[in-house]
Design a protein around this motif. Structure first.
Motif, PDB file in Angstrom:
ATOM      1  N   VAL A 150     -86.729 -44.756 -25.427  1.00  0.00           N
ATOM      2  CA  VAL A 150     -87.160 -44.124 -24.176  1.00  0.00           C
ATOM      3  C   VAL A 150     -88.339 -44.925 -23.638  1.00  0.00           C
ATOM      4  N   VAL A 180     -90.392 -44.501 -28.405  1.00  0.00           N
ATOM      5  CA  VAL A 180     -90.845 -43.913 -27.143  1.00  0.00           C
ATOM      6  C   VAL A 180     -92.076 -44.698 -26.701  1.00  0.00           C
ATOM      7  N   SER A 183     -94.398 -43.691 -21.607  1.00  0.00           N
ATOM      8  CA  SER A 183     -93.877 -42.485 -20.969  1.00  0.00           C
ATOM      9  C   SER A 183     -94.942 -41.393 -20.871  1.00  0.00           C
ATOM     10  N   ASN A 206     -98.114 -44.030 -24.731  1.00  0.00           N
ATOM     11  CA  ASN A 206     -97.693 -42.890 -23.915  1.00  0.00           C
ATOM     12  C   ASN A 206     -98.880 -42.000 -23.552  1.00  0.00           C
TER      13      ASN A 206
END
Length: 366
Positions: A150, A180, A183, A206
């Motif tokens: 992601v 991830v 984000s 993130n």
């Protein structure tokens, strides 16, 4: 009659297969719906979606790319409505699928697990996507060897509508790796922002901010395994569903069996953690069993409210063993400074020092 673009799909003489095709949905494209395009899509195809609002679909082909049109502004390609098969707005059955630039909004399901994307195949990559008001953002089934990636995506207002369920923005079951990066997560309720049962979890760069939410853990790795958590901004909000932990590691390992991942290196470094919750909050809580020690380094801890325990369980903090009672809080130091036995000039010195420290309330780097 198929609407696949014939030129891209034409067979070369003696070729064993077809070239990849581009399937256009919406706008002036030949497909009005994502379901129509998914029925015709073959391995390696690209589905380009024009700005508009679309119902969800199930995708079976391997190697698909599903992306917003080049002229689509962020947030203009929206998938909403009923979940497919009670699972998700997108149900990805094929392997090696890439999704980019789409918005998934308002996913609901009878069981309270309605996902923006339900990943049932192996290897899914999601980039520049938005997830708004879903019961689950991305929910990945346990598929051996799979990797969920992601990048640069946004998750907001994730909340299950079922009383006995909790909604997670990203939930990876038993896969090989979760990545991830870059984000944003915010305004969650009850569930965790990132929950991973992957053998290896990598969460880097993130922003996970529960200031305006009521989520439980910011990050939950219930079965342990390898983990890299670095370069993130992490904010524990003032009204969390779980009062006392920001990052939870190994909390389900005592169940045994499939709830135990093999041990791997656990590194938590270069994060900025801001506590806005009252009471005592543990930044990194390690309950792995058997114990898998974590290494914490160069994390900045900022106490706007409450107290922060840097780490509990098996961990080292900047090269030193973490004590369960270690608290990086000026107010706590002041409180300890005033406790007996202390009298005379020492009590006065302690009181003065405590007042100076509490008044400054500087961030603490650990």
């Amino acid at each position: 009659m198929t609407l696949r673009l014939a030129l891209a799909a034409a067979l070369a003489t003696g070729s064993a297969g077809a070239s990849a095709a581009t399937l256009a949905v919406g706008g002036n494209g030949p497909y009005a719906t994502l379901t129509e395009a998914s029925r015709d899509a073959k391995g390696g195809d690209t589905i380009i979606v024009a700005p508009g609002i679309y119902a969800g679909a199930r995708f079976h082909a391997d190697g698909l790319t599903i992306r917003a049109a080049a002229n689509a502004v962020p947030g203009s390609v929206v998938v909403n409505g009923n979940t497919v098969g009670g699972k998700g707005l997108f149900v990805i059955v094929g392997d090696d699928v890439t999704i980019a630039g789409l918005t998934f909004e308002g996913a609901r399901a009878a069981d309270g697990n309605g996902a923006g994307i339900r990943a049932e195949g192996r290897n899914l990559s999601v980039t520049d996507a938005r997830f708004i008001g879903n019961e689950m953002g991305i929910l990945a089934n346990g598929v051996d060897g799979s990797v969920l990636t992601v990048r640069r995506s946004r998750f907001t207002e994730t909340a299950s509508r079922a009383q006995d369920r909790v909604g997670h923005a990203v939930y990876a079951n038993g896969i090989a790796r979760l990545v991830v990066t870059g984000s944003t997560f915010e305004r969650g309720a009850r569930g965790h922002y990132i929950k991973s049962r992957a053998l290896d979890t990598r969460i880097t760069g993130n922003r996970i901010d529960d200031t305006n939410g009521s989520a439980s853990y910011l990050i939950d790795l219930p079965e342990g395994g390898a983990a890299t958590i670095s370069g993130n901004l992490l904010v524990k909000g003032p009204s969390p569903d779980n009062c006392c932990t920001a990052i939870a590691y190994g909390f389900e390992m005592r169940k045994g069996g499939s709830y135990i991942n093999p041990p791997g290196p656990v590194r938590v470094s270069g994060n900025r953690f801001v506590n806005r919750a009252p009471g005592i909050v543990t930044f990194f809580a390690n309950r792995s069993a058997p114990a898998n020690a974590a290494t914490l380094s160069d994390n900045e801890l900022v106490e706007e409210q409450g107290r922060i325990v840097v780490a509990t369980g098996h961990a080292t903090v900047n090269g030193k063993a973490a004590a369960t009672s270690y608290i990086s809080n000026a107010a706590t130091f002041a409180e300890m400074a005033l406790k007996p036995p202390m009298s005379g000039i020492f009590a006065l010195l302690g009181f003065g020092l405590a007042g100076i420290i509490v008044g400054r309330r500087k961030p603490v780097t650990r």
